[in-house]
Motif scaffolding. Structure first.
Motif, mmCIF file in Angstrom:
data_model
loop_
_atom_site.group_PDB
_atom_site.id
_atom_site.type_symbol
_atom_site.label_atom_id
_atom_site.label_comp_id
_atom_site.label_asym_id
_atom_site.label_seq_id
_atom_site.Cartn_x
_atom_site.Cartn_y
_atom_site.Cartn_z
ATOM 1 N N GLN A 347 0.891 -1.228 -0.001
ATOM 2 C CA GLN A 347 -0.216 0.131 0.015
ATOM 3 C C GLN A 347 1.005 1.252 0.058
ATOM 4 N N LEU A 348 0.706 2.028 -0.818
ATOM 5 C CA LEU A 348 1.538 3.305 -1.200
ATOM 6 C C LEU A 348 0.810 4.536 -0.492
ATOM 7 N N ARG A 349 1.662 5.522 -0.219
ATOM 8 C CA ARG A 349 1.067 6.769 0.363
ATOM 9 C C ARG A 349 2.149 7.961 -0.050
ATOM 10 N N TYR A 350 1.483 9.156 0.108
ATOM 11 C CA TYR A 350 2.379 10.171 0.051
ATOM 12 C C TYR A 350 3.476 10.299 1.419
ATOM 13 N N PRO A 351 4.671 10.529 1.005
ATOM 14 C CA PRO A 351 5.395 10.491 2.419
ATOM 15 C C PRO A 351 4.998 11.432 3.453
ATOM 16 N N ASN A 352 4.950 12.784 3.014
ATOM 17 C CA ASN A 352 4.582 13.761 4.012
ATOM 18 C C ASN A 352 4.121 14.892 2.960
ATOM 19 N N ARG A 353 3.912 15.958 3.786
ATOM 20 C CA ARG A 353 3.244 17.183 3.410
ATOM 21 C C ARG A 353 4.045 17.613 2.355
ATOM 22 N N GLU A 354 5.284 17.784 2.353
ATOM 23 C CA GLU A 354 5.883 18.516 1.483
ATOM 24 C C GLU A 354 5.744 17.963 -0.151
ATOM 25 N N VAL A 355 5.557 16.437 -0.010
ATOM 26 C CA VAL A 355 5.380 15.976 -1.516
ATOM 27 C C VAL A 355 4.024 16.007 -1.838
ATOM 28 N N TYR A 356 3.082 15.603 -0.980
ATOM 29 C CA TYR A 356 1.531 15.854 -1.291
ATOM 30 C C TYR A 356 0.970 17.139 -1.510
ATOM 31 N N GLN A 357 1.551 18.236 -1.296
ATOM 32 C CA GLN A 357 1.308 19.482 -1.225
ATOM 33 C C GLN A 357 1.644 19.899 -2.684
ATOM 34 N N SER A 358 3.315 19.758 -2.575
ATOM 35 C CA SER A 358 4.004 20.316 -4.001
ATOM 36 C C SER A 358 3.477 19.297 -5.173
ATOM 37 N N LEU A 359 3.455 17.943 -5.214
ATOM 38 C CA LEU A 359 3.058 17.614 -6.437
ATOM 39 C C LEU A 359 1.660 17.907 -6.997
ATOM 40 N N ASN A 360 0.801 17.884 -5.991
ATOM 41 C CA ASN A 360 -0.490 18.376 -6.494
ATOM 42 C C ASN A 360 -0.388 19.693 -6.866
ATOM 43 N N GLY A 361 0.164 20.564 -6.272
ATOM 44 C CA GLY A 361 0.411 21.981 -6.814
ATOM 45 C C GLY A 361 1.062 22.022 -8.184
ATOM 46 N N ALA A 362 2.078 21.101 -8.630
ATOM 47 C CA ALA A 362 2.685 21.091 -9.983
ATOM 48 C C ALA A 362 1.570 20.612 -11.053
ATOM 49 N N LEU A 363 1.113 19.678 -10.676
ATOM 50 C CA LEU A 363 -0.006 19.042 -11.520
ATOM 51 C C LEU A 363 -0.985 20.036 -11.493
ATOM 52 N N LEU A 364 -1.408 20.740 -10.715
ATOM 53 C CA LEU A 364 -2.489 21.764 -10.962
ATOM 54 C C LEU A 364 -2.076 22.626 -11.899
ATOM 55 N N THR A 365 -0.771 23.333 -11.676
ATOM 56 C CA THR A 365 -0.272 24.188 -12.593
ATOM 57 C C THR A 365 -0.103 23.621 -14.074
ATOM 58 N N ALA A 366 0.156 22.482 -14.218
ATOM 59 C CA ALA A 366 0.355 21.725 -15.676
ATOM 60 C C ALA A 366 -1.052 21.709 -16.157
ATOM 61 N N TRP A 367 -2.166 21.257 -15.307
ATOM 62 C CA TRP A 367 -3.235 20.944 -15.900
ATOM 63 C C TRP A 367 -4.296 22.222 -16.270
ATOM 64 N N THR A 368 -3.706 23.568 -15.934
ATOM 65 C CA THR A 368 -4.568 24.775 -15.915
ATOM 66 C C THR A 368 -3.836 25.526 -17.028
ATOM 67 N N PRO A 369 -4.509 26.760 -17.491
ATOM 68 C CA PRO A 369 -3.871 27.461 -18.149
ATOM 69 C C PRO A 369 -2.896 28.301 -17.463
ATOM 70 N N PRO A 370 -1.747 28.532 -18.326
ATOM 71 C CA PRO A 370 -0.490 29.474 -17.629
ATOM 72 C C PRO A 370 -0.987 30.944 -17.473
ATOM 73 N N ASP A 371 -1.312 31.178 -16.241
ATOM 74 C CA ASP A 371 -1.700 32.751 -15.919
ATOM 75 C C ASP A 371 -1.862 32.590 -14.354
ATOM 76 N N GLN A 372 -2.177 33.696 -13.667
ATOM 77 C CA GLN A 372 -2.059 33.820 -12.370
ATOM 78 C C GLN A 372 -3.393 33.623 -11.692
ATOM 79 N N THR A 373 -4.576 33.355 -12.304
ATOM 80 C CA THR A 373 -5.798 32.779 -11.910
ATOM 81 C C THR A 373 -5.728 31.766 -10.832
ATOM 82 N N GLU A 374 -4.966 30.601 -11.200
ATOM 83 C CA GLU A 374 -4.879 29.426 -10.372
ATOM 84 C C GLU A 374 -4.400 29.858 -8.870
ATOM 85 N N VAL A 375 -3.225 30.673 -8.969
ATOM 86 C CA VAL A 375 -2.763 31.176 -7.713
ATOM 87 C C VAL A 375 -3.573 31.726 -7.012
ATOM 88 N N GLN A 376 -4.067 32.936 -7.457
ATOM 89 C CA GLN A 376 -5.046 33.724 -6.764
ATOM 90 C C GLN A 376 -6.141 32.991 -6.139
#
Length: 521
Positions: A347-376
């Motif tokens: 059974q696998l899991r995210y090791p910690n908050r750093e990876v969980y939060q950052s990987l999803n943030g990176a995928l969110l950035t890749a899966w949404t248009p390149p502007d500041q809307t997502e950050v705001q």
């Protein structure tokens, strides 16, 4: 307590020991390895201390006794015997062609010959030169040779986006590594380390006698820092830092034994005194994000994958399992090992908050248009949740999806994937590091998403409809009694049904019903 120098980025054992640096003693692992076997393979994520451990072994076999005074192995080693050491590392620079690889290998062999004052009859012959080097080093020094290979797979990993090149480089590396087994009579000890684990058939060919200690419980903490290491070695640096928050952010990596902290993260934390994704920021490969995008990965399930030992350790240029890629590169770790009739499951899991939060943030950035809307929107999301402003939440997500241009949908296949909407919704919350449980099970079925935040519980169900809202998402939460298992907590429970229109490509339904503390008991 006396503070020492933080060994940030230092991979040289001598520099750490000669200087006034902190050092976590791993020589007990070295003693065990050397005493129990001869040929080893170890896979660990980048920046986890593999290079330092190899350098420690190199100094140990070379007999540099002063460096080991006060360490575990000092009283257990024969310092009168010195072994010739051959070091090969592919950690520096990027190799893009087979010709560049062969040139690099020949340069590495030449460097080792010079260090041992040896020569080669044909300096253009990789196999011949390596074989001659091993035999001559044994003959001239009177002791068998120690072979240490660092970042053995880097040339392949750097080219995974170009499979034909990766295959050529794999064949070139196999040409080098195949020499090791044939030189068994001349070798005292060999350790190869890297991030991935390519099969012995595809990369090591005849070198099928490597003892893979990657998932060996006894060596789980061979790289990284344990809780005891923090108390024993880094106690002067802990003052003023919340220990539980350190665990939450950086601990949790596990290879079936003792869990460890990411060493790179801790050293940067101690220096900067800030909780940030230090390791993640050093370079998440675009190949990983591209692969997860290409495979239309359902993000809510990403940190809850299950696999078996065969798939977990499978890594091929032409077929890389998502589970293997994420585990070997350090984005997932082992939660639980289970043996059933001789087969091991994980059974696998995210090791910690750093990876969980950052990987999803990176995928969110890749899966949404390149502007500041997502950050705001991410900043607004936290504020709206604190206020339980559900009208604001509906406006936020409706506005976000409505702002995506039609051209972006047409040019990005991931946006046509039905799970895209819910995955992006999930990634917004995960990128804030919030406590999410995807696909929460109950006797009635599986809820899409449960969020625990601010002493309250939010239960989400997502539906994709053709054009207009149908109200089925919220109704399903109620009909199946998904809230029942939370009622005993006595916390407010919010039932939220979200509907996405496949045709209009936006949120068309956002229904909320709140159960008060009294009703939820």
């Amino acid at each position: 307590m006396t503070r020492k120098i933080l060994p940030i980025g230092i991979q040289t054992f001598r520099e750490i020991r000669d200087g006034d640096h902190y050092y976590v003693d791993k020589t007990d692992f070295a003693r065990r390895l050397i005493g129990e076997g001869k040929y080893y393979f170890l896979s660990r994520p980048r920046r986890f201390g593999k290079s330092l451990f190899l350098d420690t072994l190199g100094e140990l076999f070379a007999g540099t006794e002063p460096l080991f005074r006060g360490l575990h192995i000092h009283e257990h080693w024969d310092w009168a015997t010195r072994y010739p050491v051959i070091r090969i590392s592919f950690g520096g620079g990027v190799i893009r062609t087979r010709r560049e690889l062969d040139r690099r290998i020949l340069a590495l062999l030449q460097k080792n010959r010079r260090a041992l004052d040896l020569s080669c009859s044909d300096e253009t012959d990789i196999v011949g030169c390596f074989a001659e080097l091993l035999e001559a080093a044994h003959t001239t020094r009177g002791q068998r040779v120690v072979v240490l290979v660092d970042e053995y797979d880097t040339p392949i990993l750097d080219n995974l986006g170009h499979p034909e090149v990766a295959r050529e480089l794999r064949d070139g590396l196999r040409n080098l590594y195949s020499v090791i087994k044939d030189a068994d009579a001349h070798i005292r000890f060999a350790l190869l380390t890297g991030v991935s684990k390519f099969s012995k058939v595809s990369l090591f060919s005849g070198l099928n006698n490597l003892n893979d200690i990657t998932l060996d419980r006894a060596y789980s903490a061979i790289c990284g820092y344990t809780e005891a290491d923090l108390d024993r070695v880094f106690a002067p640096e802990l003052e003023g830092l919340d220990r539980e928050r350190i665990r939450l952010w950086y601990n949790g990596y596990n290879w079936t034994g003792e869990a460890v902290y990411n060493p790179f993260d801790l050293l940067l934390l101690f220096q900067k005194r800030q909780f940030r994704p230090w390791w993640f920021e050093t370079g998440t490969p675009t190949f990983l994000v591209d692969l997860l995008t290409e495979r239309e990965t359902w993000l809510p399930r990403l940190g809850h994958l299950e696999t078996d030992a065969t798939l977990l350790c499978a890594f091929e240029v032409d077929h890389i399992a998502t589970e293997a890629l994420l585990f070997q590169s350090g984005y997932l770790t082992i939660e639980r090992e289970e043996e059933i009739s001789g087969t091991y499951f994980y059974q696998l899991r995210y090791p910690n908050r750093e990876v969980y939060q950052s990987l999803n943030g990176a995928l969110l950035t890749a899966w949404t248009p390149p502007d500041q809307t997502e950050v705001q929107h991410r900043k607004s999301l936290h504020r709206l949740l604190l206020a339980n402003d559900f009208t604001g939440l509906e406006r936020l997500f409706t506005a976000f999806f409505a702002s995506i241009p039609n051209d972006w949908y047409r040019n990005n296949p991931i946006a046509r994937y039905e799970g895209y909407y819910a995955s992006v919704f999930y990634a917004y919350f995960a990128a804030l590091g919030l406590d999410l449980t995807p696909e929460e099970s109950s006797h009635a079925g599986r809820l899409d998403l449960a969020l625990r935040f601010n002493e309250q519980i939010y239960l989400f169900e997502f539906k994709v409809v053709e054009l207009e809202p149908e109200g089925r998402a919220l109704q399903q939460i109620k009909d199946r009694g998904y809230a029942d298992k939370y009622r005993a907590d006595g916390r407010p429970i919010h039932l939220i049904g979200v509907e996405f229109s496949r045709e209009r490509r936006q949120v068309v339904g956002f229904a909320v019903e709140t159960l008060s503390c009294e009703l939820s008991r």
